[in-house]
Design an enzyme around this catalytic site. Structure first.
Site, PDB file in Angstrom:
ATOM      1  N   ASP A 119      68.742  15.105  51.995  1.00  0.00           N
ATOM      2  CA  ASP A 119      68.222  16.453  51.438  1.00  0.00           C
ATOM      3  C   ASP A 119      67.133  15.740  50.380  1.00  0.00           C
ATOM      4  OD1 ASP A 119      67.862  18.995  50.652  1.00  0.00           O
ATOM      5  OD2 ASP A 119      69.932  19.041  49.553  1.00  0.00           O
TER       6      ASP A 119
ATOM      7  N   PHE B 291      72.270  25.879  53.132  1.00  0.00           N
ATOM      8  CA  PHE B 291      73.416  24.862  53.010  1.00  0.00           C
ATOM      9  C   PHE B 291      74.321  25.166  54.526  1.00  0.00           C
ATOM     10  CE2 PHE B 291      77.293  23.158  51.400  1.00  0.00           C
ATOM     11  CZ  PHE B 291      76.653  22.117  50.644  1.00  0.00           C
TER      12      PHE B 291
HETATM   13  P1  IMP Z   1      70.786  13.964  48.530  1.00  0.00           P
HETATM   14  O1  IMP Z   1      70.744  13.141  47.558  1.00  0.00           O
HETATM   15  O2  IMP Z   1      70.094  15.499  48.018  1.00  0.00           O
HETATM   16  O3  IMP Z   1      69.792  13.613  49.718  1.00  0.00           O
HETATM   17  O4  IMP Z   1      71.982  14.565  49.201  1.00  0.00           O
HETATM   18  C1  IMP Z   1      72.781  13.820  50.259  1.00  0.00           C
HETATM   19  C2  IMP Z   1      74.122  14.378  50.175  1.00  0.00           C
HETATM   20  O5  IMP Z   1      74.155  15.729  49.612  1.00  0.00           O
HETATM   21  C3  IMP Z   1      74.664  14.423  51.558  1.00  0.00           C
HETATM   22  O6  IMP Z   1      74.987  13.155  51.882  1.00  0.00           O
HETATM   23  C4  IMP Z   1      75.618  15.622  51.661  1.00  0.00           C
HETATM   24  O7  IMP Z   1      76.807  15.055  51.097  1.00  0.00           O
HETATM   25  C5  IMP Z   1      75.207  16.535  50.432  1.00  0.00           C
HETATM   26  N1  IMP Z   1      74.495  17.494  51.059  1.00  0.00           N
HETATM   27  C6  IMP Z   1      73.119  17.817  50.965  1.00  0.00           C
HETATM   28  N2  IMP Z   1      72.804  18.809  51.849  1.00  0.00           N
HETATM   29  C7  IMP Z   1      73.856  19.408  52.171  1.00  0.00           C
HETATM   30  C8  IMP Z   1      74.509  20.576  53.007  1.00  0.00           C
HETATM   31  O8  IMP Z   1      73.468  21.486  53.399  1.00  0.00           O
HETATM   32  N3  IMP Z   1      75.753  20.718  53.186  1.00  0.00           N
HETATM   33  C9  IMP Z   1      76.530  19.899  52.838  1.00  0.00           C
HETATM   34  N4  IMP Z   1      76.172  18.939  52.268  1.00  0.00           N
HETATM   35  C10 IMP Z   1      74.962  18.527  51.692  1.00  0.00           C
END
Ligand code: IMP
Ligand code: MG
Length: 179
Positions: free
Chosen positions: A102, A151
């Site tokens: 994300d 989400f």
């Molecule tokens: P980042 O550091 O923002 O890339 O977040 C990565 C982590 O956030 C992922 O491994 C997920 O655990 C969580 N995450 C990000 N987006 C979602 C979503 O849409 N649903 C559930 N978990 C998410």
């Protein structure tokens, strides 16, 4: 559980096809390597267990746990190590197995940390990519499916530790995480 879901985004069959495709690609690319799959708990555990069975070359597995979200649906940008790897990375071709990319803050941090341990090589495989959410300069080498900036839950992904056991991917109703 189902009353909290807006719509199904990817069915069990679609996910399975994607995981198979990734397994074929990875098996070809790592035929002559010393593959170590590193999975980030807990969201990626379902993907990891399916992906490893689609990989036809020898591989080791290990797990680490970090926290970046807590109970929030938005990234706090803060990454904390809750469980470190058991295996020393020297001599291994590390493939980080993530559920969803994300903001990229989590992987950016993990990549930096693991690079200091001198693996042979390091790449990223993510089942889902939310390119609109990106804040850190992270690009996955293997991407399963793109997801919109909503989400999602299921297939290991949670909201406040719920919905991980759904076998498909669904969009969560915004009122569930916005209260
Ligand atoms: P980042 O550091 O923002 O890339 O977040 C990565 C982590 O956030 C992922 O491994 C997920 O655990 C969580 N995450 C990000 N987006 C979602 C979503 O849409 N649903 C559930 N978990 C998410
Ligand atoms: Mg995760």
């Amino acid at each position: 559980m189902k009353k909290d879901l807006e719509r199904v985004l990817y069915s069990e069959a679609e996910i399975h096809e994607t995981v198979k495709r990734l397994g074929v690609q990875i098996s070809a690319d790592y035929a002559e390597k010393n593959l170590l799959l590193v999975s980030v708990l807990k969201g990626a555990v379902v993907f990891m267990s399916d992906l490893m069975r689609e990989i036809t070359v020898p591989c080791a597995i290990d797990f680490m746990a970090v926290s970046s979200y807590g109970q929030e649906a938005k990234s706090s940008g803060v990454v904390r190590i809750l469980k470190d790897l058991d295996i020393h990375l020297e001599g291994y071709d590390v493939l980080i197995v993530e559920d969803i990319l994300d903001s990229g803050c989590t992987l950016n941090y993990i990549m930096g940390l693991l690079a200091d341990r001198h693996p042979n090589s390091m790449r990223i495989c993510t089942l889902f990519d939310k390119p609109e959410g990106r804040k850190a300069p992270v690009k996955a080498d293997y991407v399963g499916m793109l997801v919109p900036n909503e989400f999602i839950v299921g297939y290991g992904l949670d909201y406040a530790e719920k919905y991980r056991n759904l076998p498909y991917i669904a969009v969560l109703k915004p009122e569930v995480y916005k209260g």
